[in-house]
Design an enzyme around this catalytic site. Structure first.
Site: not given
Ligand code: DNO
Length: 349
Positions: A236, A265, A310-311, A324, A198
């Site tokens: 990401c 992501h 993602d988020h 989340y 990531h």
């Molecule tokens: C945040 C995530 C990160 C991710 C870590 C992977 O929402 O994308 O916390 O899980 O960095 O190790």
């Protein structure tokens, strides 16, 4: 692509049943949360997670994350023993059906934001990082406790870690990353697991700590440290995308064509004039990133790895873990489904 959703296990207010009701949802992204970094994951926990997901027609095949112990990142003498545990965890995950493992190489802190519930004019809230709030923050003095962070450190330990990272600097971190990959990737290859790093979030130094997984140049360098399909990226878009210099659709196209993206992501951010950023709804017009171009790059390069929305923002009165909740991530999933279907159909015409 394989559509996935992050689930924090039994304590997650979002249920597997609800997740399974999102159209096209296939995989669950999770981890064993009850053990500390550097400890072996109980196989029963993995087996249980697998069974719980299967009971809802979902597959638990992505782990996020197996955390990398600070002593590995710092190259301390006990790293070989910790790396042995790390490899054992990869083997155990693989035995229970996991195909992709996400991790990061960020010193001390995972993702960093200055506010987790910034209210937008429409009443929704999201995570933001404002430089003006950042300047006043001092991890040694303030009680900052963000959800991305390992809360188990004392101030003393944090002080000691920051000092140690200052000593090794960026090049030291690179050396330790190379050592990590030499030990871990052969095990991942044997087990048929893709390790997906990531990026640093945000992709620049925070509190003076070195950060290396930040840009195309550095991603090239990281992938070249161990040339294997098992040494791959968790690309990401929101993390890399808050640095204006990162051209996300171009990076997605390049690394997907090279077969080096294990996991995507996907989210949107708005970069502000001073370089601060706000997390926004997934829709391209809501932020700085062009999600259509990102998905088109994936489709045109035949991407068949994992994707997760993602988020999300907190909307419709939902409360829970910042970033989340169910509702906005589900909207994100549906939007991504639409973009993928449109891109796939126009490509096949
Ligand atoms: C945040 C995530 C990160 C991710 C870590 C992977 O929402 O994308 O916390 O899980 O960095 O190790």
């Amino acid at each position: 692509m394989k559509l996935s959703f992050r689930w924090y296990g039994e304590t997650d207010p979002v249920s597997l049943e609800y997740i399974s009701q999102i159209p096209g949802m296939r995989s669950i992204v999770s981890a064993v949360y009850e053990v500390k970094p550097g400890e072996v994951w109980p196989e029963e926990s993995l087996a249980k997670m697998q069974a719980q997901c299967a009971a809802h027609g979902l597959v638990f095949d992505v782990v996020e994350s197996i955390p990398v112990h600070e002593d590995i990142k710092l190259g301390r003498p006990n790293r070989d023993a910790l790396l042995e545990v790390y490899c054992e965890n990869i083997r155990r995950c693989a035995r229970h059906g996991v195909k992709c493992v996400t991790y990061n190489f960020m010193p001390v802190f995972d993702w960093t934001r200055t506010q987790l519930d910034k209210k937008a004019p429409d009443g929704s809230t999201s995570l933001v990082m404002y430089w003006e709030q950042m300047e006043g923050l001092d991890p040694l003095k303030d009680d900052i406790n963000l959800p991305g962070w390992d809360a188990s450190y004392s101030k003393e330990q944090i002080r000691e870690l920051i000092r140690a990272y200052g000593e090794i600097g960026e090049e030291g971190l690179w050396e330790n990353a190379a050592y990590f990959l030499q030990k871990v990737i052969p095990t991942a290859e044997e087990c048929g697991v893709v390790m997906a790093i990531h990026p640093d979030d945000p992709p620049y130094p925070i509190f003076g700590l070195p950060r290396i997984i930040t840009s195309e140049k550095n991603l090239d360098r990281y992938l070249a440290l161990y040339d294997s399909p098992s040494n791959a990226l968790c690309l990401c878009t929101g993390s890399l995308g808050c640095a204006k210099s990162n051209d996300i659709p171009a990076m997605v196209r390049k690394y997907s064509a090279a077969g080096r993206i294990g996991f995507m992501h996907i989210r949107n951010v708005q970069i502000l004039d001073d370089g601060s950023f706000e997390e926004r709804a997934h829709l391209s017009s809501c932020g700085s990133l062009d999600l259509y171009e990102i998905v088109r790059a994936l489709v045109e390069t035949g991407f068949d790895g994992y994707v997760r929305p993602d988020h999300g923002r907190m909307i419709w009165g939902e409360t829970g873990k910042p970033g989340y909740g169910l509702y906005d991530r589900a909207l994100g999933a549906t939007y991504l489904n639409g973009l993928f279907e449109a891109c796939e159909k126009s490509l096949s015409k």
